[in-house]
Write a protein that holds these residues in place. Structure first.
Motif, PDB file in Angstrom:
ATOM      1  N   SER A   1      -2.696   4.915  -8.277  1.00 15.06           N
ATOM      2  CA  SER A   1      -2.145   5.497  -7.057  1.00 15.06           C
ATOM      3  C   SER A   1      -2.260   4.614  -5.704  1.00 15.06           C
ATOM      4  N   ARG A   2      -1.500   4.695  -4.768  1.00 13.39           N
ATOM      5  CA  ARG A   2      -1.295   3.884  -3.615  1.00 13.39           C
ATOM      6  C   ARG A   2      -2.716   3.575  -3.027  1.00 13.39           C
ATOM      7  N   SER A   3      -3.783   4.748  -3.019  1.00 15.71           N
ATOM      8  CA  SER A   3      -5.058   4.240  -2.489  1.00 15.71           C
ATOM      9  C   SER A   3      -5.909   3.637  -3.322  1.00 15.71           C
TER      10      SER A   3
ATOM     11  N   PHE B   1       5.233   9.461  -3.490  1.00 12.77           N
ATOM     12  CA  PHE B   1       4.074   9.470  -2.049  1.00 12.77           C
ATOM     13  C   PHE B   1       2.968   9.727  -2.560  1.00 12.77           C
ATOM     14  N   ARG B   2       2.957  10.937  -3.420  1.00  9.36           N
ATOM     15  CA  ARG B   2       1.383  11.650  -3.794  1.00  9.36           C
ATOM     16  C   ARG B   2       1.795  12.143  -5.377  1.00  9.36           C
ATOM     17  N   GLY B   3       0.793  12.730  -5.925  1.00  6.04           N
ATOM     18  CA  GLY B   3       0.737  13.102  -7.214  1.00  6.04           C
ATOM     19  C   GLY B   3       0.106  12.190  -8.189  1.00  6.04           C
TER      20      GLY B   3
ATOM     21  N   SER C   1       0.775  -1.373   0.108  1.00  8.52           N
ATOM     22  CA  SER C   1      -0.176  -0.004  -0.067  1.00  8.52           C
ATOM     23  C   SER C   1       0.731   1.358  -0.062  1.00  8.52           C
ATOM     24  N   ASN C   2       2.190   1.197   0.195  1.00 11.34           N
ATOM     25  CA  ASN C   2       3.202   2.530   0.077  1.00 11.34           C
ATOM     26  C   ASN C   2       3.523   2.581  -1.286  1.00 11.34           C
ATOM     27  N   TYR C   3       3.026   2.207  -2.250  1.00 11.01           N
ATOM     28  CA  TYR C   3       3.612   2.058  -3.546  1.00 11.01           C
ATOM     29  C   TYR C   3       2.234   2.241  -4.573  1.00 11.01           C
ATOM     30  N   ALA C   4       2.606   3.263  -5.412  1.00 10.40           N
ATOM     31  CA  ALA C   4       1.754   3.259  -6.697  1.00 10.40           C
ATOM     32  C   ALA C   4       2.152   2.063  -7.485  1.00 10.40           C
TER      33      ALA C   4
ATOM     34  N   SER D   1      -6.842   7.202  -7.721  1.00 10.07           N
ATOM     35  CA  SER D   1      -6.231   8.084  -8.939  1.00 10.07           C
ATOM     36  C   SER D   1      -5.778   6.838  -9.939  1.00 10.07           C
TER      37      SER D   1
END
Length: 126
Positions: free
Chosen positions: A52-54, A102-104, A30-33, A57
């Motif tokens: 994305s990680r979540s 991390f994000r984006g 879950s820490n990685y896209a 996206s």
């Protein structure tokens, strides 16, 4: 030791569907896209889809938009690529890869991804 193992490839007729899976071990999934790439015969590796990680996206190559869907199940450490209405030009070796961002937005460059699987072959005949 980080491992990515793809499965679900095969030989199908045009118009068929396949679902690819990518199981990740050796890191906190879950820490990685995640991304899916493919390499058609005699061509360069190209971006197909990313998530994305979540899982909120996603991003797609124009050539697969509307036909392919990327998803992930963080509880199962697995990313998926649902491929519908397959075409002969989808024939390629398909790879999954992890992106430590991390994000984006989803990144489409292969250089952004750090670990890769060995690939699973998808062959679509007309």
């Amino acid at each position: 030791q980080v491992q990515l193992v793809e499965s679900g490839g095969g030989s199908v007729q045009a118009g068929a569907s396949l679902r690819l899976s990518c199981v990740v071990s050796g890191r906190t999934f879950s820490n990685y896209a995640m991304g899916w790439f493919r390499q058609p015969p005699g061509k360069e590796r190209e971006f197909v889809a990313g998530i994305s990680r979540s899982g909120v996206s996603t991003g797609y190559a124009d050539s697969v938009k509307g036909r392919f869907t990327i998803s992930r199940d963080n509880a199962k450490n697995t990313a998926y690529l649902q491929m519908n209405t397959l075409k002969p030009e989808d024939t390629a070796l398909y790879y999954c890869a992890t992106d430590p961002i991390f994000r984006g937005p989803v990144r489409k460059s292969s250089s952004s991804y750090d670990y890769w699987g060995q690939g699973t072959q998808v062959t679509v005949s007309s």
